[in-house]
Structures are given as C-alpha cells and as structure tokens.
Enzyme design. Structure first.
Site, short mmCIF file in Angstrom:
data_model
loop_
_atom_site.label_atom_id
_atom_site.label_comp_id
_atom_site.label_asym_id
_atom_site.label_seq_id
_atom_site.Cartn_x
_atom_site.Cartn_y
_atom_site.Cartn_z
N LEU A 11 0.81 -1.21 0.00
CA LEU A 11 0.00 0.00 0.00
C LEU A 11 0.85 1.27 0.00
O LEU A 11 0.64 2.17 0.80
CB LEU A 11 -0.97 -0.02 1.17
CG LEU A 11 -2.15 -0.98 0.99
CD1 LEU A 11 -3.02 -1.03 2.23
CD2 LEU A 11 -2.98 -0.62 -0.22
N ALA A 12 1.82 1.33 -0.87
CA ALA A 12 2.45 2.62 -1.14
C ALA A 12 1.50 3.36 -2.09
O ALA A 12 0.42 2.84 -2.40
CB ALA A 12 3.82 2.41 -1.77
N VAL A 13 1.89 4.53 -2.56
CA VAL A 13 0.92 5.36 -3.30
C VAL A 13 0.33 4.63 -4.51
O VAL A 13 -0.89 4.67 -4.73
CB VAL A 13 1.58 6.67 -3.79
CG1 VAL A 13 0.54 7.63 -4.31
CG2 VAL A 13 2.37 7.30 -2.69
N ARG A 34 2.91 -5.41 4.34
CA ARG A 34 3.82 -6.00 5.33
C ARG A 34 3.81 -5.14 6.60
O ARG A 34 3.79 -3.91 6.52
CB ARG A 34 5.23 -6.01 4.74
CG ARG A 34 6.13 -7.07 5.29
CD ARG A 34 7.22 -7.35 4.30
NE ARG A 34 7.77 -6.10 3.76
CZ ARG A 34 9.07 -5.78 3.80
NH1 ARG A 34 9.93 -6.60 4.34
NH2 ARG A 34 9.50 -4.67 3.27
N ASN A 107 8.18 -2.57 -11.34
CA ASN A 107 9.17 -2.48 -12.42
C ASN A 107 10.23 -3.57 -12.23
O ASN A 107 11.40 -3.28 -12.00
CB ASN A 107 9.84 -1.11 -12.41
CG ASN A 107 8.99 -0.06 -13.09
OD1 ASN A 107 8.17 -0.36 -13.94
ND2 ASN A 107 9.20 1.19 -12.70
N SER A 133 2.23 1.69 -16.08
CA SER A 133 2.79 3.04 -16.18
C SER A 133 1.72 4.09 -15.99
O SER A 133 0.58 3.90 -16.38
CB SER A 133 3.43 3.25 -17.56
OG SER A 133 3.87 4.58 -17.66
N GLY A 135 2.29 6.58 -13.12
CA GLY A 135 2.50 7.27 -11.84
C GLY A 135 1.24 7.20 -10.99
O GLY A 135 0.30 6.44 -11.28
N LYS A 188 7.76 -2.72 -20.54
CA LYS A 188 7.71 -1.58 -19.60
C LYS A 188 9.10 -0.98 -19.43
O LYS A 188 9.27 0.24 -19.32
CB LYS A 188 7.13 -2.03 -18.25
CG LYS A 188 7.15 -0.93 -17.18
CD LYS A 188 6.35 0.27 -17.60
CE LYS A 188 6.31 1.47 -16.68
NZ LYS A 188 7.09 1.64 -15.56
N HIS A 191 9.74 1.06 -22.41
CA HIS A 191 8.91 2.27 -22.26
C HIS A 191 9.68 3.29 -21.41
O HIS A 191 9.77 4.47 -21.75
CB HIS A 191 7.58 1.89 -21.59
CG HIS A 191 6.83 3.05 -21.00
ND1 HIS A 191 7.20 3.66 -19.81
CD2 HIS A 191 5.74 3.73 -21.43
CE1 HIS A 191 6.36 4.65 -19.55
NE2 HIS A 191 5.47 4.71 -20.51
N ASN A 192 10.24 2.82 -20.32
CA ASN A 192 10.98 3.73 -19.44
C ASN A 192 12.25 4.26 -20.12
O ASN A 192 12.64 5.40 -19.91
CB ASN A 192 11.34 3.03 -18.13
CG ASN A 192 10.15 2.95 -17.20
OD1 ASN A 192 9.00 3.02 -17.63
ND2 ASN A 192 10.39 2.78 -15.92
N GLU A 195 11.21 6.93 -22.15
CA GLU A 195 10.88 8.04 -21.22
C GLU A 195 12.16 8.81 -20.84
O GLU A 195 12.18 10.04 -20.84
CB GLU A 195 10.21 7.42 -19.98
CG GLU A 195 9.94 8.33 -18.81
CD GLU A 195 9.41 7.53 -17.60
OE1 GLU A 195 8.43 6.77 -17.76
OE2 GLU A 195 9.98 7.65 -16.50
C1 6PG Z 1 5.91 5.06 -15.17
C2 6PG Z 1 7.30 5.46 -14.74
C3 6PG Z 1 7.73 4.83 -13.47
C4 6PG Z 1 9.17 5.13 -13.07
C5 6PG Z 1 9.45 6.54 -12.81
C6 6PG Z 1 10.80 6.83 -12.19
O1 6PG Z 1 5.84 4.55 -16.27
O2 6PG Z 1 4.97 5.25 -14.42
O3 6PG Z 1 8.20 5.04 -15.74
O4 6PG Z 1 7.57 3.45 -13.61
O5 6PG Z 1 9.43 4.43 -11.93
O6 6PG Z 1 9.34 7.26 -13.99
O7 6PG Z 1 11.84 6.21 -12.84
P1 6PG Z 1 13.34 6.66 -12.53
O8 6PG Z 1 13.44 6.85 -11.05
O9 6PG Z 1 14.24 5.57 -13.01
O10 6PG Z 1 13.52 7.95 -13.26
#
Ligand code: 6PG
Length: 487
Positions: A11-13, A34, A107, A133, A135, A188, A191-192, A195
């Site tokens: 239960l983190a964000v 936990r 991730n 993905s 946030g 994923k 994807h990052n 990003e």
């Molecule tokens: C997402 C993001 C997420 C990622 C953050 C931070 O798709 O919601 O990619 O999964 O954890 O963007 O990533 P970094 O800390 O490596 O910049």
C-alpha cells in the site's frame, strides 16, 4: 463473508491508488501490507482515509489475504522490485493452490520475472509480469497496463486490468495482453528507456531556451504550451510549463532551486543493457542514462567548470523557437524509432511476436510517454505488414526530412557554444551513422586484421568469405591477401 475478487499487496501510493481504482470499477479488493514494527499499520491508515461502505477487505497476514480471495486467486503485487518480490513470492507460494495467479505490477527486471515464472509454474501457479505506467495519477484514474505470461490466464485477468486502465476516446483500453514469458516487464522497461530519452531531450531544449529567452520562465512555459498544441503534444511536454511556472512560497521559481542531480531507479540502465545484449543501437536512451550519471557528479562538474571556464566557446547562434521545436521533434522521432527497434529485436530473439502497433496504442493514454505522436506510430505499424524501422516509413521520413535542417543547426549551435546536448547530438549522429552507405568500418576491420589477424570480408568477394593480409608486405610482394581457411 463474501470473498474478494483480487488481493493487493503493497500500500504505497501506487498500490493505494490501484486499490481505489479497482474498487471503483466494482471489484472487491483485499488489502495487505507488510507489517512494519514502528509505523502504523498501512491497511488501517488507508481504510481510515476511505469512505465507509467501500468494498475493501483488510487483512493482516498473507494467510488471511489468501483465505479472503475467490478462486482462482488473483493477487496483485505493488511492491519494490528486487528482493521484496522474491521474499513475498517465497512466503505466498506455500499458501497458494494450483491455478492461482500472482500479478507483479512493479518495475521488475524481465529476466527476474522469467526466473520466477518458471519456479512458480512448477507449483502450478501463474506469475503475470505486468508493466504498469502512469504514476500516482494514472494508477488512480487509469494507467497503461502491460501484462504477459502464460496465455491461459489472459482471459481471467484481462477484463479486470482493462477495466482499470485508461481508455482512448474510441473506448479502446490501454491494456492488452503483451505476449508470453516476461515480455510485459521488458516492454515496460523499454517504455521507461524511451521516457529517459524523451525527458533528456526536453531538458536539453530547456537549457537552450533558457539561454535564448534569457531564463524567462514565463516565456519558456509559453513556448512549451504552444508546442503542446501540435505534434509534440504529450504528457511530458504538457507538465513542463506547469513546472516552469511553479513558484516557491516566497514567490521565486521552484525549478531554479531544485538540485541538478538526476536520480534513477534502474529501468533506463536495463534498457541500455538490453540494447547491448541484442546488439541494437540505442544512443538517445544511453546518453540520457549517462547524463543522469554525470549530473550526480556535481562537485566534479563544478571543478571542470573552473578548470575550463570558457572552453573555447562561441556565443550561441541565433535560433528561433521553430528551429528548436523541429530539432526536438526529429530527435524525439529517433528516440522512439530506436526504442521500437529494440522492442522488435528483443521480440525476435525471444520469439515473442510483439505487436508494435498494439504497444503504441496502449501507450497513447495513461502512461508517462503518452502523446499524440504515438497515434502516428500505431497507424504506421498497423499499416506495415512486416517490420520496418520507423525512419523507413514514408510518414516519418517526411517529418525527419522537414526537420533535418533545424536539427543540424540547433545541434551545431549547441556544440559550438558548449551547451551540453548529449541526447540531441547522439540522436543526430545516430541518424547520420544509420544513413551512411559507406561507413569507415573498413578501416576498423583492416586494423583488427593488422594487429590480431581477426580477418575481414572484401567488397569483391561474397559475404562470409574471410581474408587475412600480411600488412607489412605490400600486395605486389610475395604475401598478398589470402582467403582465410574456414573456421
Ligand atoms: C511510469 C514510470 C515509473 C518510473 C518513474 C521513475 O511509467 O509510471 O516510468 O515506472 O518508476 O518514472 O523512474 P526513474 O526513477 O528511473 O527515473
């Protein structure tokens, strides 16, 4: 007591918001976090923040969680990647039954997921490697979701995941079954990686705009705002003016007070590793990862600045915002072209048959790289029967050709005046290397053969026939190039 449709661990964000999203879509959700000896119980804290009467079921042990679930059990892990996932799976496995499904929504590294899938499969338990993905906000209102694994469970979990995912205007959910194995986590990760490249490019253009517009935050914000109405429309372009305009409590711009050391959790680096492992060029993401490493070396940067104060700089050339726009757009196309090429190469190596059009489609909403531009990528790949790199397609060829003069001008101006644009420049040199019909690799081959007899191929002999030369004896002397014996 009524059993829950799904259990959520962590239960983190992100976990909290996914729980709220699931419940809002009509699912009954069991919750487990936990226990931490010195912090209040996260499940109670979460429930206290929710209206009464919601379909949440608090549980305080994994056994209680498992017992509270409808069969086959579905458990979504929203916990930190790495050891916590191994520990939780080890604790869960003896409590689960054949046919139960665990979904790892973190991730995780795709090779870890593959290993875990194999181990759990032996016990008849399915592990779905699932990239999520978007946030915090995406988790609450609709993320982009990338599940993968044994297709036998796709039908059981897809309706639930698609219900909580973002949806395109035509109703298409931004969640599709990605493929077998741990393909969802690899997707994923890439994807990052994209990003990282996208963010680095925006940051480099920000540093050029800062000089051009004399650090006027309002003017920079306006520029990004205008760009966000056109081909550059994206989540990352859209949040930039908000960040640029944000003022601290004393009225000063917050951005100017944020330490210029970028952190990273690893997925960018994993993308680069995947590129290295599959021999796929990925310059833009790689430079973005390296730029973050270098940004963290703050003291060294300060020292270098003192050691090389002027570094032979010319004043920045006159650049208009349209030129900066075109440079950003072209470099962004390169970043995505490389990301999609990496997806294709890894898919081919693993026999995954990833559908690139579907990937582009489910990234159009909900995720961090969501953008107008992904619609064009989805269309291009829907129309292209067999795989072609994005830059080979007429649509992107036209865009690149249009932007190329500005891309060269902006990159050249930045290089001449010492403004660091590692991703912009890497994108351009990657582009030039790609379109270079006659590369200088002939000299590299000759040198390899000179010092190590590593052999080379000739332009006037079939591919695969290898030659060696005794370089210190010219060809008209008694030791000419020789076909090498078959190895
Ligand atoms: C997402 C993001 C997420 C990622 C953050 C931070 O798709 O919601 O990619 O999964 O954890 O963007 O990533 P970094 O800390 O490596 O910049």
């Amino acid at each position: 007591m009524k059993k829950s449709d799904i259990g959520l661990v962590g239960l983190a964000v992100m976990g909290e918001n996914l729980a709220i999203n699931l419940e809002a879509k009509g699912y009954r959700v069991s919750l487990y976090n936990r226990l931490h000896p010195h912090t209040p119980q996260a499940v109670d804290r979460f429930l206290a923040s929710q209206d009464e009467g919601k379909a949440f079921c608090p549980t305080y042990s994994l056994q209680e969680l498992v017992d509270s679930l409808e069969r086959p059990r579905k458990i979504l892990l929203m916990i930190r990647a790495g050891e916590p996932v191994d520990e939780t799976l080890a604790a869960l496995q003896p409590l689960l039954e054949k046919g139960d499904i665990v979904i790892d929504g973190g991730n995780s590294h795709y090779l870890d997921t593959r290993r875990r899938q194999k181990a759990l499969r032996e016990a008849g338990i399915y592990l779905v490697g699932c990239g999520i993905s978007g946030g915090e906000e995406g988790a609450l209102h609709g993320p982009s979701i990338m599940p993968s694994g044994d297709e036998a469970v796709a039908g059981t979990i897809l309706p639930m995941l698609q219900a909580i995912a973002a949806h395109l205007d035509d109703g298409t959910p931004c969640c599709a079954w990605i493929g077998p194995d741990s393909s969802g986590h690899l997707v994923k990760t890439i994807h990052n990686g994209i990003e990282y490249g996208d963010m680095q490019l925006i940051a480099e253009i920000y540093s050029l705009l800062k000089i051009k517009l004399h650090n006027d935050h309002e003017a920079m914000a306006h520029t990004f705002e205008v760009w966000n109405q056109g081909v550059l429309e994206s989540y990352l372009t859209g949040i930039t003016p908000i960040i640029l305009r944000y003022r601290d409590s004393d009225g000063q711009y917050l951005l100017d007070r944020i330490a210029d050391r970028a952190r990273q959790k690893g997925t960018g680096k994993w993308s680069v590793e995947a590129a290295l492992d599959s021999a796929t060029p990925l310059e833009v993401t790689t430079q973005a990862v390296f730029a973050r490493f270098l940004s963290a070396r703050e003291q060294e940067r300060a020292r270098m600045h003192r050691l090389y104060p002027n570094a032979d700089l010319s004043p920045i050339d006159e650049l208009d915002t349209d030129e900066l726009h075109h440079a950003l757009y072209a470099a962004k196309i390169m970043a995505y072209a490389q990301g999609f090429d990496l997806l294709y190469q890894i898919s081919r190596l693993n026999d995954w048959h990833l559908d690139l059009s579907t990937l582009a489609t489910i990234w159009r909403k909900g995720c961090i790289i969501r953008s107008r531009f992904l619609r064009e990528i989805a269309t291009v790949y829907r129309q292209t029967g067999s795989y072609e790199p994005l830059l080979f397609t007429p649509y992107f060829r036209e865009k690149i050709s249009l932007c190329l003069p500005s891309w060269r001008k902006v990159t050249g101006a930045a290089l001449r005046s010492g403004v660091a644009v590692p991703a912009l420049a890497a994108a351009l040199t990657a582009f030039d290397s790609w379109r270079c019909a006659q590369s200088p690799a002939n000299l590299i081959q000759a040198q390899r053969d000179y010092f190590g007899a590593h052999l080379y191929e000739r332009t006037d002999a079939p591919e695969g026939v290898l030659f060696h030369t005794d370089w210190d004896h010219p060809a008209n002397a008694p030791h000419p190039s020789q076909p090498a014996p078959e190895q």
